[in-house]
Design a protein around this motif. Sequence first.
Motif, PDB file in Angstrom:
ATOM      1  N   UNK A  44       3.466  10.905  -7.282  1.00 26.99           N
ATOM      2  CA  UNK A  44       4.401  11.731  -8.032  1.00 26.99           C
ATOM      3  C   UNK A  44       3.666  12.492  -9.120  1.00 26.99           C
ATOM      4  N   UNK A  45       4.049  13.726  -9.324  1.00 25.44           N
ATOM      5  CA  UNK A  45       3.368  14.597 -10.273  1.00 25.44           C
ATOM      6  C   UNK A  45       3.847  14.271 -11.679  1.00 25.44           C
ATOM      7  N   UNK A  46       2.897  14.012 -12.552  1.00 24.60           N
ATOM      8  CA  UNK A  46       3.220  13.748 -13.938  1.00 24.60           C
ATOM      9  C   UNK A  46       3.333  15.074 -14.663  1.00 24.60           C
ATOM     10  N   UNK A  47       4.246  15.173 -15.572  1.00 23.62           N
ATOM     11  CA  UNK A  47       4.357  16.406 -16.327  1.00 23.62           C
ATOM     12  C   UNK A  47       5.614  16.453 -17.156  1.00 23.62           C
ATOM     13  N   UNK A  48       5.807  17.587 -17.765  1.00 19.00           N
ATOM     14  CA  UNK A  48       6.951  17.829 -18.623  1.00 19.00           C
ATOM     15  C   UNK A  48       7.855  18.820 -17.910  1.00 19.00           C
ATOM     16  N   UNK A  49       9.143  18.558 -17.912  1.00 13.91           N
ATOM     17  CA  UNK A  49      10.103  19.396 -17.191  1.00 13.91           C
ATOM     18  C   UNK A  49      10.376  20.667 -17.980  1.00 13.91           C
ATOM     19  N   UNK A 102       0.838  -1.202   0.000  1.00 16.61           N
ATOM     20  CA  UNK A 102       0.000   0.000   0.000  1.00 16.61           C
ATOM     21  C   UNK A 102       0.872   1.252   0.000  1.00 16.61           C
ATOM     22  N   UNK A 103       1.916   1.281   0.800  1.00 17.18           N
ATOM     23  CA  UNK A 103       2.809   2.432   0.836  1.00 17.18           C
ATOM     24  C   UNK A 103       3.468   2.633  -0.526  1.00 17.18           C
ATOM     25  N   UNK A 104       3.910   1.569  -1.153  1.00 11.74           N
ATOM     26  CA  UNK A 104       4.529   1.671  -2.477  1.00 11.74           C
ATOM     27  C   UNK A 104       3.548   2.219  -3.508  1.00 11.74           C
ATOM     28  N   UNK A 105       2.310   1.754  -3.489  1.00 10.48           N
ATOM     29  CA  UNK A 105       1.303   2.233  -4.441  1.00 10.48           C
ATOM     30  C   UNK A 105       1.031   3.716  -4.229  1.00 10.48           C
ATOM     31  N   UNK A 106       0.902   4.136  -2.987  1.00  7.19           N
ATOM     32  CA  UNK A 106       0.627   5.545  -2.697  1.00  7.19           C
ATOM     33  C   UNK A 106       1.787   6.425  -3.136  1.00  7.19           C
TER      34      UNK A 106
END
Length: 137
Positions: A38-43, A29-33
């Motif tokens: 993490x925020x998805x996006x373009x740098x 559960x901790x790994x899934x959370x």
Amino acid sequence: MSADVKSDNQPYDDINVTPMLDLAYVLLVVFIILTTASVQGVKVKSPTTHATSNLAKPQTRAITITADGAVYLDAYPVDMDQLRDTLAQYKAGNPALPVVLKADATAQYDKVMQVLEVAKKLDITEIGLVTKRAQTE
């Protein structure tokens, strides 16, 4: 004493795995959370500013403009027509759709204005501009 009752000093023949399974489930559960948080996006390299505001709202959509002028909606590359169509679908589902615009500091101003025009035509009023906080001396 009866023959089928074990004394306290006799070793066990089986191992109780329930505590190990509990630990494994907690770690899962901790790994899934952590991986989905993490925020998805373009740098991009955001411009700096001294003023700050909190733009974190549920169902916020992120539009990113890179230094070379490429436009992304939630980390997926789009052109202006796709951006308009997809934002219109999101706007139909949520009339108060919050959008954040994250552009590279060296991005063309014309591309930023095109994205803002698309948002204006769709009557998206909750638009935030992402910047970096300037270092105070």
